[in-house]
Structures are given as C-alpha cells and as structure tokens.
Design an enzyme around this catalytic site. Sequence first.
Site, PDB file in Angstrom:
ATOM      1  N   HIS A 266     -19.323  -9.146  17.570  1.00 42.32           N
ATOM      2  CA  HIS A 266     -18.718  -7.864  17.949  1.00 42.32           C
ATOM      3  C   HIS A 266     -18.492  -7.810  19.472  1.00 42.32           C
ATOM      4  O   HIS A 266     -17.386  -7.536  19.941  1.00 42.32           O
ATOM      5  CB  HIS A 266     -19.642  -6.722  17.499  1.00 42.32           C
ATOM      6  CG  HIS A 266     -19.125  -5.354  17.807  1.00 42.32           C
ATOM      7  ND1 HIS A 266     -18.463  -4.583  16.881  1.00 42.32           N
ATOM      8  CD2 HIS A 266     -19.161  -4.603  18.940  1.00 42.32           C
ATOM      9  CE1 HIS A 266     -18.111  -3.429  17.430  1.00 42.32           C
ATOM     10  NE2 HIS A 266     -18.532  -3.412  18.682  1.00 42.32           N
ATOM     11  N   GLU A 267     -19.520  -8.105  20.219  1.00 37.50           N
ATOM     12  CA  GLU A 267     -19.405  -8.027  21.682  1.00 37.50           C
ATOM     13  C   GLU A 267     -18.459  -9.111  22.214  1.00 37.50           C
ATOM     14  O   GLU A 267     -17.769  -8.905  23.213  1.00 37.50           O
ATOM     15  CB  GLU A 267     -20.778  -8.095  22.350  1.00 37.50           C
ATOM     16  CG  GLU A 267     -21.715  -6.926  21.992  1.00 37.50           C
ATOM     17  CD  GLU A 267     -21.099  -5.545  22.200  1.00 37.50           C
ATOM     18  OE1 GLU A 267     -20.234  -5.389  23.091  1.00 37.50           O
ATOM     19  OE2 GLU A 267     -21.468  -4.616  21.456  1.00 37.50           O
TER      20      GLU A 267
ATOM     21  N   HIS B  76     -15.004  -7.651  22.218  1.00 34.22           N
ATOM     22  CA  HIS B  76     -14.746  -6.799  23.386  1.00 34.22           C
ATOM     23  C   HIS B  76     -14.457  -7.662  24.630  1.00 34.22           C
ATOM     24  O   HIS B  76     -13.487  -7.446  25.347  1.00 34.22           O
ATOM     25  CB  HIS B  76     -15.953  -5.905  23.683  1.00 34.22           C
ATOM     26  CG  HIS B  76     -16.082  -4.711  22.772  1.00 34.22           C
ATOM     27  ND1 HIS B  76     -15.105  -3.764  22.645  1.00 34.22           N
ATOM     28  CD2 HIS B  76     -17.101  -4.289  21.966  1.00 34.22           C
ATOM     29  CE1 HIS B  76     -15.508  -2.802  21.788  1.00 34.22           C
ATOM     30  NE2 HIS B  76     -16.708  -3.107  21.364  1.00 34.22           N
TER      31      HIS B  76
HETATM   32 ZN    ZN Z   1     -17.872  -1.912  20.065  1.00 31.76          ZN
END
Ligand code: ZN
Length: 509
Positions: A270-271, A274
């Site tokens: 997830h990170e 980003h």
């Molecule tokens: Zn997020």
Amino acid sequence: MATDQAQSEAADDSYAAFEERVRRIANVSNASGILQWDQEVVMPDEGTPARAQQLSALSAISHELLTADETGELLEELEDSDLEEDQAAVVREVRRKYDRETSVPQELVEEISETTTNAHPAWKQAKENDDFEEFAPVLEKLVELKREYAEHIDPDADPYEVLFSDYEPYIDLETAERVLERLREELVPLIDAVQDSDADLTTDAFAGEFDDDDQEALARDVLDSLGYDWGRGRLDTAPHPFSSGTQFDARVTTRFEEDDLLGSITSTIHEFGHANYTLGLPDEGYGTPLGEARDLSVHESQSRLWENHVGRSRPFWEQFLPTARERFPELEDVSPEAAYESANQVYDDNLIRVEADELTYHLHIVIRFEIERDLIRGDLAVDDVPEAWNDKYEEYLGVRPETDAEGCLQDIHWSHGSFGYFPTYSLGSVLAAQLYAAAEDELGDLDDDIREGDFEALNGWLRENVHRHGKRYTTPELIERATGRELTADPFLEYVTSKYGELYGLEDY
Ligand code: ZN
C-alpha cells in the site's frame, strides 16, 4: 506589435517572480515534511517541544508567503494575461489555496489548531475508558469551529461540501455521494451472499509467529520486486505506516507485528503505491503544482491499485510465495491458492475499519460519511452519534458494537477536526479499479505480467496517464483523460463481484 511584445515580456517577468514565490513556499512545506517524518520515525521521545515550535515557525512562514499582498497582485496580473496551459494550471492551483487561506481569519485557524491539539489526548483517553461522554464536548467544539471555518470560505455553500473540498477540491460532493450510495446499495447484498455462502476458504495460511528482522527483509524483497527506486527512497518502521516526500526522495514506512505477516506485506505494498506515485511526478515540476500529486483520492487510488489489484491477486501469490518461503521456510506447505484465499478473506463480523477487507471496508466508510455529513449540517446532535453509529452498523453490516471504543471512538480523524476526509478512501478504491480496468483495456490482461513479476507495463501506463501530470489537470479531467469516462463505481463493482463471486462460489454473481 511592439506593445504586444512588451506586454508579453512583462507577463514573463511576472510569471517568473510568481513561480519563484511558489517554489519558495513549496520548499518550506517540503522541509516541514522531512521534520514530520523525522518526528514519526527517529526523533527521541522528548524532542517534541522543540519540534512543535520548528513546525509552527515553518507553517507561519509559508502562510505569510502565500497570503502576502504580492501573491494576490501577481495572481490578478497573471489571470489577465495570456498564459501557456501549464502556467495557467499553476495559477489555478495557487489561486485556490490563496483564496481559502485568505478568507479564514488567522485567530480561527489558531483556535482550530489548539483545539485539535487538545482533542487528541481527550479522544485517546475517552477511547481507553470507553466513554464517549468524555470526548463529546471536544467534538462539539470542533464541529462548531469547522462550521465557522466553512462559513468563512463560502457562506452560501453546504458547510460539509466546503470541508470535503479541503481534501478533494475538484470532485463535487454530489459525485462522491452518488458513488458512495451505489457502493452501499450493491455491497450490502453481496456481503449478505458471502455470509450465507458455505464455501470453505483457507483462512490460516499466514498463521504463526514471524520474526521482525525476517519480516523486514521480506518487505525489502516486496519493494524490490515491485521496482521501488532505492536511490530515491528508504524503508523504516512507524506505528501508523505512511509514506511522504517528493519525487527526489519518497520514503515508505511499515510496521511489523509478530503474528501478522500478511498485514505487514499488504501495508508495505500500500505505502509503495503512494511513494511510487510521488516518484513518478516530473522532476522538472518540483516546487510547483505541476510536480505535486493530485489530491487524496488519486493518491489513495495508487496505493489501493497496488495493494489490492496487484498484491491481493492470484498471480501475485503464485509469483511471490517462493520469495516468502525463502525468508520463512514454515510457509513450505502453503499453496499459492491458500495464500490468495487468506489474503482475501471477508471479515463479516468485524467492527474495526482498519481491519476490514476490500468489501466491508466501504460500508465502514459510508457510515462515517453519513454521520459526519449530518453532524456538520446540524442534522445530528453530537450526543446522538453513538446510537446513530451502532444502528448503522447493525443495518449495513449486521453487527452492533457493544462498546464505543469499538464503535464511534475507534478512528483518530474527528479528533483532528478532519471532517470530509473519510470519503476519499472509498473514492480511491473506486478510482483504482477504474484505472486498472483502463490499463488492461489498453495493455491487455496483466495477470501474466504479475505472475512473472514484471510491472513495467502497468507502471509505465500509470506514469504516462497519471503520475507525470502532477496537478496539470483537475481531478475529473485527469480521470476522463486516463479512462475515457467520469468517476464511476462500475469497474470496482465488476471487480469485486467477479472476484468474490468466484472465491465464495456465489451463483447469482
Ligand atoms: Zn493510503
């Protein structure tokens, strides 16, 4: 002719002066970002008093630069001149920030900031004591202050809409409401069908205890395999994982818990999503909106695309499990299918948003959205929040929290005064599915690539259609250009219906 040329040279000079100012503001705020990262990741516990002053000084400097008369004069002058498309985009973005920051009195900004600073410990205490009444007066105060804040920005608008647009400036609230309502209508029966299914999914492929150092090594393997650029990034740990930085330095944090190997893998992916977005912003745009990410929903679309569409897919586990087995020989007997099933279990009796799966997650968001919208509009009293919360959980998810700690006190957001933030999580997932479907339309099915650990085509598509544009386009324009249609829940609903229909053997899906 001569006059035209003189005018255009004057406009060039003004634009150069304007851009210099914009870059200075960006550099001050990026320096704050590094200090915040340091505070979350490596600062000694007792560093807070000095760090708070440093951050507040930097924030005052960027506020002064942004709201200075010179900024307003330059904006007016540039808005009257012929600008190139990119220049006009920069002016549009700065104008929006300028208007918002100059319309709210500084005393109110400071009062909100002080109130949220005090709200945080009050919320924490109330959650620990499972006592909503301890938090209620602070929440009441925050609702009042944020309504006042919204009124300064636009006295004629719906105050919730104004607050929502702090996080999502270009997606109108009507669109967000339409998408969220659609999710509620379609996901409630789908989750019911999953609950009624007698499919026997593997749920314990990752049961056991896993050493922190080995988990970290595996997190680095994941980032390697996804193509994270270590020359412009690093991995550290933080209690609440996040990523931050610029296209030259976009850092990832994650967390390791002995009994939650899967959680650390998915949170790392997830990170990565980003940070990978940030790394795809154009170098030459650094310091201006052209080198900055579009807002929260687009950011979240990138994290969720990698976490869910890649990291929770069957081919990903076929590809990644051998690597995981090298770090953890105890996974020897786990099959890729068992790993896939475990990564996609639906937790139909779960009360906690951050522990939710891809399906139930959005009902957690719909509930928060409906409650905060009614609170800000004055249609719901603060004292009635716990009951409204519990009723909605019962209605949408079929579970009723027995405590407020597991109910309306579970999230930090309202104690920050962040009303209007929650919807961007769901909008991000919806957009992730829309982008992934558009990428597959153009590139063909991506399963084989994922099975081979080859993410170049997918990432190239995201770079080309999303990342490199920074804030050049408004969000609806960006979405339309990348996918050929406006934001819609259709691709997300098709994705979850086919994925969970197959996993849980749902005949009607
Ligand atoms: Zn997020």
